[in-house]
Design a protein around this motif. Structure first.
Motif, PDB file in Angstrom:
ATOM      1  N   GLY A 266       0.831  -1.273  -0.114  1.00 10.88           N
ATOM      2  CA  GLY A 266       0.004  -0.062  -0.249  1.00 10.88           C
ATOM      3  C   GLY A 266       0.815   1.468  -0.038  1.00 10.88           C
ATOM      4  O   GLY A 266       0.525   2.224  -0.766  1.00 10.88           O
ATOM      5  N   PHE A 267       1.704   1.292   0.797  1.00 11.74           N
ATOM      6  CA  PHE A 267       2.776   2.403   0.848  1.00 11.74           C
ATOM      7  C   PHE A 267       3.834   2.557  -0.384  1.00 11.74           C
ATOM      8  O   PHE A 267       3.563   3.616  -1.171  1.00 11.74           O
ATOM      9  N   ARG A 268       3.910   1.396  -1.073  1.00  8.65           N
ATOM     10  CA  ARG A 268       4.808   1.739  -2.481  1.00  8.65           C
ATOM     11  C   ARG A 268       3.695   2.214  -3.381  1.00  8.65           C
ATOM     12  O   ARG A 268       4.206   3.106  -4.296  1.00  8.65           O
ATOM     13  N   ARG A 269       2.418   1.555  -3.474  1.00  6.84           N
ATOM     14  CA  ARG A 269       1.548   2.228  -4.454  1.00  6.84           C
ATOM     15  C   ARG A 269       1.102   3.713  -4.425  1.00  6.84           C
ATOM     16  O   ARG A 269       0.974   4.388  -5.287  1.00  6.84           O
ATOM     17  N   PHE A 270       0.812   3.887  -3.048  1.00  4.96           N
ATOM     18  CA  PHE A 270      -0.093   5.373  -2.797  1.00  4.96           C
ATOM     19  C   PHE A 270       1.125   6.237  -2.246  1.00  4.96           C
ATOM     20  O   PHE A 270       0.422   7.631  -2.182  1.00  4.96           O
ATOM     21  N   ARG A 271       2.182   5.952  -1.717  1.00  2.06           N
ATOM     22  CA  ARG A 271       3.024   6.952  -1.255  1.00  2.06           C
ATOM     23  C   ARG A 271       4.348   6.993  -1.987  1.00  2.06           C
ATOM     24  O   ARG A 271       4.985   7.955  -1.762  1.00  2.06           O
ATOM     25  N   GLY A 272       4.815   6.001  -2.695  1.00  9.02           N
ATOM     26  CA  GLY A 272       6.009   5.919  -3.326  1.00  9.02           C
ATOM     27  C   GLY A 272       7.183   5.723  -2.492  1.00  9.02           C
ATOM     28  O   GLY A 272       8.314   5.721  -2.907  1.00  9.02           O
ATOM     29  N   ILE A 273       6.867   5.434  -1.156  1.00 12.00           N
ATOM     30  CA  ILE A 273       8.076   5.171  -0.290  1.00 12.00           C
ATOM     31  C   ILE A 273       7.521   3.824   0.460  1.00 12.00           C
ATOM     32  O   ILE A 273       6.559   3.290   0.489  1.00 12.00           O
ATOM     33  N   THR A 274       8.663   3.201   1.243  1.00  6.92           N
ATOM     34  CA  THR A 274       8.135   2.053   2.186  1.00  6.92           C
ATOM     35  C   THR A 274       7.828   2.656   3.482  1.00  6.92           C
ATOM     36  O   THR A 274       7.939   3.701   3.961  1.00  6.92           O
ATOM     37  N   PRO A 275       6.893   1.693   4.094  1.00 12.26           N
ATOM     38  CA  PRO A 275       6.571   2.077   5.620  1.00 12.26           C
ATOM     39  C   PRO A 275       7.753   2.375   6.726  1.00 12.26           C
ATOM     40  O   PRO A 275       7.574   3.061   7.510  1.00 12.26           O
ATOM     41  N   HIS A 276       8.770   1.537   6.152  1.00 15.31           N
ATOM     42  CA  HIS A 276       9.904   1.632   7.069  1.00 15.31           C
ATOM     43  C   HIS A 276      10.591   2.942   6.783  1.00 15.31           C
ATOM     44  O   HIS A 276      11.048   3.455   7.997  1.00 15.31           O
ATOM     45  N   ALA A 277      10.864   3.341   5.526  1.00 12.79           N
ATOM     46  CA  ALA A 277      11.300   4.891   5.348  1.00 12.79           C
ATOM     47  C   ALA A 277      10.380   5.978   6.092  1.00 12.79           C
ATOM     48  O   ALA A 277      10.900   6.724   6.580  1.00 12.79           O
ATOM     49  N   PHE A 278       9.084   5.854   5.839  1.00  8.96           N
ATOM     50  CA  PHE A 278       8.059   6.814   6.601  1.00  8.96           C
ATOM     51  C   PHE A 278       8.545   6.829   8.066  1.00  8.96           C
ATOM     52  O   PHE A 278       8.546   7.910   8.686  1.00  8.96           O
ATOM     53  N   LEU A 279       8.445   5.787   8.798  1.00  9.34           N
ATOM     54  CA  LEU A 279       8.512   5.544  10.126  1.00  9.34           C
ATOM     55  C   LEU A 279      10.017   6.070  10.586  1.00  9.34           C
ATOM     56  O   LEU A 279       9.963   6.781  11.369  1.00  9.34           O
ATOM     57  N   ALA A 280      11.013   5.977   9.916  1.00 13.85           N
ATOM     58  CA  ALA A 280      12.211   6.028  10.121  1.00 13.85           C
ATOM     59  C   ALA A 280      12.345   7.868  10.013  1.00 13.85           C
ATOM     60  O   ALA A 280      13.081   8.486  10.882  1.00 13.85           O
ATOM     61  N   ALA A 281      11.676   8.312   9.178  1.00  9.58           N
ATOM     62  CA  ALA A 281      11.505   9.924   8.801  1.00  9.58           C
ATOM     63  C   ALA A 281      11.000  10.326  10.062  1.00  9.58           C
ATOM     64  O   ALA A 281      11.338  11.515  10.635  1.00  9.58           O
ATOM     65  N   GLN A 282       9.843   9.933  10.538  1.00 12.46           N
ATOM     66  CA  GLN A 282       9.019  10.417  11.697  1.00 12.46           C
ATOM     67  C   GLN A 282      10.042  10.369  12.880  1.00 12.46           C
ATOM     68  O   GLN A 282       9.931  11.064  13.754  1.00 12.46           O
ATOM     69  N   ARG A 283      10.729   9.224  13.151  1.00 12.78           N
ATOM     70  CA  ARG A 283      11.616   9.091  14.180  1.00 12.78           C
ATOM     71  C   ARG A 283      12.722  10.294  14.318  1.00 12.78           C
ATOM     72  O   ARG A 283      12.866  10.683  15.245  1.00 12.78           O
ATOM     73  N   LEU A 284      13.267  10.410  13.009  1.00 15.88           N
ATOM     74  CA  LEU A 284      14.260  11.276  13.158  1.00 15.88           C
ATOM     75  C   LEU A 284      13.749  12.911  13.375  1.00 15.88           C
ATOM     76  O   LEU A 284      14.493  13.761  14.000  1.00 15.88           O
ATOM     77  N   THR A 285      12.387  13.051  13.004  1.00 21.10           N
ATOM     78  CA  THR A 285      11.755  14.285  13.313  1.00 21.10           C
ATOM     79  C   THR A 285      11.833  14.565  14.621  1.00 21.10           C
ATOM     80  O   THR A 285      11.820  15.692  15.300  1.00 21.10           O
ATOM     81  N   ALA A 286      11.115  13.456  15.194  1.00 19.95           N
ATOM     82  CA  ALA A 286      11.025  13.443  16.585  1.00 19.95           C
ATOM     83  C   ALA A 286      12.226  13.874  17.359  1.00 19.95           C
ATOM     84  O   ALA A 286      12.280  14.465  18.497  1.00 19.95           O
ATOM     85  N   LEU A 287      13.159  13.417  16.917  1.00 26.49           N
ATOM     86  CA  LEU A 287      14.748  13.354  17.633  1.00 26.49           C
ATOM     87  C   LEU A 287      14.996  14.638  17.563  1.00 26.49           C
ATOM     88  O   LEU A 287      15.459  15.442  18.505  1.00 26.49           O
ATOM     89  N   ARG A 288      14.686  15.391  16.207  1.00 29.04           N
ATOM     90  CA  ARG A 288      15.331  16.733  16.330  1.00 29.04           C
ATOM     91  C   ARG A 288      14.568  17.627  17.049  1.00 29.04           C
ATOM     92  O   ARG A 288      15.059  18.661  17.677  1.00 29.04           O
ATOM     93  N   GLU A 289      13.181  17.427  17.283  1.00 30.86           N
ATOM     94  CA  GLU A 289      12.336  18.385  17.995  1.00 30.86           C
ATOM     95  C   GLU A 289      12.697  18.214  19.376  1.00 30.86           C
ATOM     96  O   GLU A 289      12.855  19.153  20.157  1.00 30.86           O
ATOM     97  N   ALA A 290      13.182  16.819  19.966  1.00 27.95           N
ATOM     98  CA  ALA A 290      13.765  16.607  21.233  1.00 27.95           C
ATOM     99  C   ALA A 290      14.867  17.418  21.690  1.00 27.95           C
ATOM    100  O   ALA A 290      15.064  17.726  22.549  1.00 27.95           O
ATOM    101  N   LEU A 291      15.966  17.417  20.417  1.00 30.95           N
ATOM    102  CA  LEU A 291      17.005  18.075  20.472  1.00 30.95           C
ATOM    103  C   LEU A 291      16.907  19.636  20.857  1.00 30.95           C
ATOM    104  O   LEU A 291      17.723  20.349  21.312  1.00 30.95           O
ATOM    105  N   LEU A 292      15.980  20.056  19.843  1.00 33.37           N
ATOM    106  CA  LEU A 292      15.863  21.478  20.071  1.00 33.37           C
ATOM    107  C   LEU A 292      15.208  22.112  21.429  1.00 33.37           C
ATOM    108  O   LEU A 292      15.331  23.264  21.666  1.00 33.37           O
ATOM    109  N   ALA A 293      14.434  20.991  21.885  1.00 36.18           N
ATOM    110  CA  ALA A 293      14.014  21.613  23.188  1.00 36.18           C
ATOM    111  C   ALA A 293      14.580  20.896  24.501  1.00 36.18           C
ATOM    112  O   ALA A 293      13.981  20.682  25.433  1.00 36.18           O
ATOM    113  N   ALA A 294      15.837  20.603  24.372  1.00 40.65           N
ATOM    114  CA  ALA A 294      16.497  19.794  25.440  1.00 40.65           C
ATOM    115  C   ALA A 294      16.717  20.728  26.717  1.00 40.65           C
ATOM    116  O   ALA A 294      16.643  21.907  26.235  1.00 40.65           O
ATOM    117  N   ALA A 295      16.658  19.923  27.709  1.00 41.93           N
ATOM    118  CA  ALA A 295      16.814  20.884  28.856  1.00 41.93           C
ATOM    119  C   ALA A 295      18.427  21.063  29.286  1.00 41.93           C
ATOM    120  O   ALA A 295      19.272  20.175  28.663  1.00 41.93           O
TER     121      ALA A 295
END
Length: 338
Positions: A266-295
């Motif tokens: 489904g991801f290959r057909r409708f998104r042009g990427i793998t679900p693993h790639a989508f998840l990896a991107a979301q994790r990196l985005t969450a990590l960046r947000e955490a780094l920018l908000a670090a205590a």
């Protein structure tokens, strides 16, 4: 508009003092082009002619801005497709000739913008020697991420292979670039606030995508996003909400009640990427947000470890590929502004 771009910051203070901002040596000009755009070939149209170049470059997020000219009539070609970069040429003075479809070409004049995805199609240009450009170098991956995040799918090569001129005259696009360059601050090595940086990166990606899709007659609003089945959209929601937990694709598929193979298809057909790639991107985005908000006192190791990252070396490589800097640089930029 843009007449002082990369010369002064928003307060009128000079940028890039102490840097090499021009040269009459081809070796220095070519090194700048390779570093700022990608490996390419250049040759003066008058044999033996030396350049009289302008070379200014700064990064905002993952986008590289450059104020550039050869200062002599020059042809540039053999742009390396392995660079993965998109080039946007915004002509400030003179004219530059670029290819369109087939054998057609176009001369950009002051106020014109031209875009080409060098990772998807060949490119050359011929500068008249009296020209000056404000160029943007944008990773193709950034544009794919922007499309997937805002429209729910990654356009195909019908879009990326299209070379076009857009934003003619005093356009909203040029106003956006003017805002971006005015956001630079000479007091902090010309880098804007991280939140402004991310907003500029996102807004530029969206505006470029809108102009590009309009020319390619691709309706982003009613494209593959509306056609995607519920299980793809639900998987995206779960992976975005649970990015910090680092669920596997198998676990996501089980939550929805389908097989991992069906989810991948489904991801290959409708998104042009793998679900693993989508998840990896979301994790990196969450990590960046955490780094920018670090205590104060938090480290890259503690923040990344709390999000399931074990191999910090591999993480640093993937992080730099996506955001153009290391996790440590992101954390440092946060602490420098506290």
């Amino acid at each position: 508009m843009l007449d002082r771009a990369l010369l002064e910051d928003g307060q009128g203070k000079p940028l890039l003092r102490g840097k090499l901002n021009g040269s009459r040596e081809w070796s220095e000009v070519n090194a700048f082009c390779h570093r700022t755009y990608m490996p390419l070939s250049t040759r003066p149209l008058t044999p033996g002619m030396n350049p009289d170049s302008t070379m200014r470059m700064l990064r905002i997020g993952r986008i590289t801005f450059s104020r550039f000219c050869f200062g002599t009539p020059t042809r540039a070609d053999d742009f390396d497709p392995n660079s993965g970069n998109i080039i946007v040429v915004n002509t400030l003075r003179g004219s530059v000739r670029h290819p369109l479809g087939g054998k057609a070409a176009v001369d950009t004049r002051p106020g014109d913008s031209y875009v080409v995805d060098c990772s998807r199609t060949d490119y050359w240009n011929v500068a008249d020697g009296h020209d000056l450009q404000l160029n943007l170098t944008i990773p193709h991956a950034l544009m794919e991420e922007t499309a997937a995040r805002w429209y729910g799918f990654v356009p195909g090569d019908d879009l990326w292979k299209k070379r076009l001129i857009f934003g003619v005259g005093h356009s909203a696009w040029l106003s956006l670039l003017d805002y971006a360059t005015r956001s630079l601050d000479a007091r902090h090595d010309a880098v804007p606030n991280p939140l402004i940086e991310r907003r500029i990166e996102e807004t530029i990606g969206l505006e470029l995508l809108r102009n590009w899709a309009e020319s390619a007659e691709l309706n982003l609003e009613t494209g593959a996003r509306s056609a995607a089945p519920y299980y793809v959209r639900e998987a995206e929601r779960l992976m975005t909400e649970r990015a910090v937990e680092a669920p596997s694709v198998l676990e996501i598929a089980a939550m929805i009640g389908i097989s991992a193979r069906s989810l991948s298809e489904g991801f290959r057909r409708f998104r042009g990427i793998t679900p693993h790639a989508f998840l990896a991107a979301q994790r990196l985005t969450a990590l960046r947000e955490a780094l920018l908000a670090a205590a104060p006192g938090e480290t890259v190791s503690s923040i990344a470890g709390g999000r399931g990252y074990v191999n910090l070396g591999a993480l640093a490589v993937r992080y730099r590929e996506r955001f153009g800097e290391s996790p440590a640089q992101t954390l440092r930029s946060r602490t420098l502004r506290l």
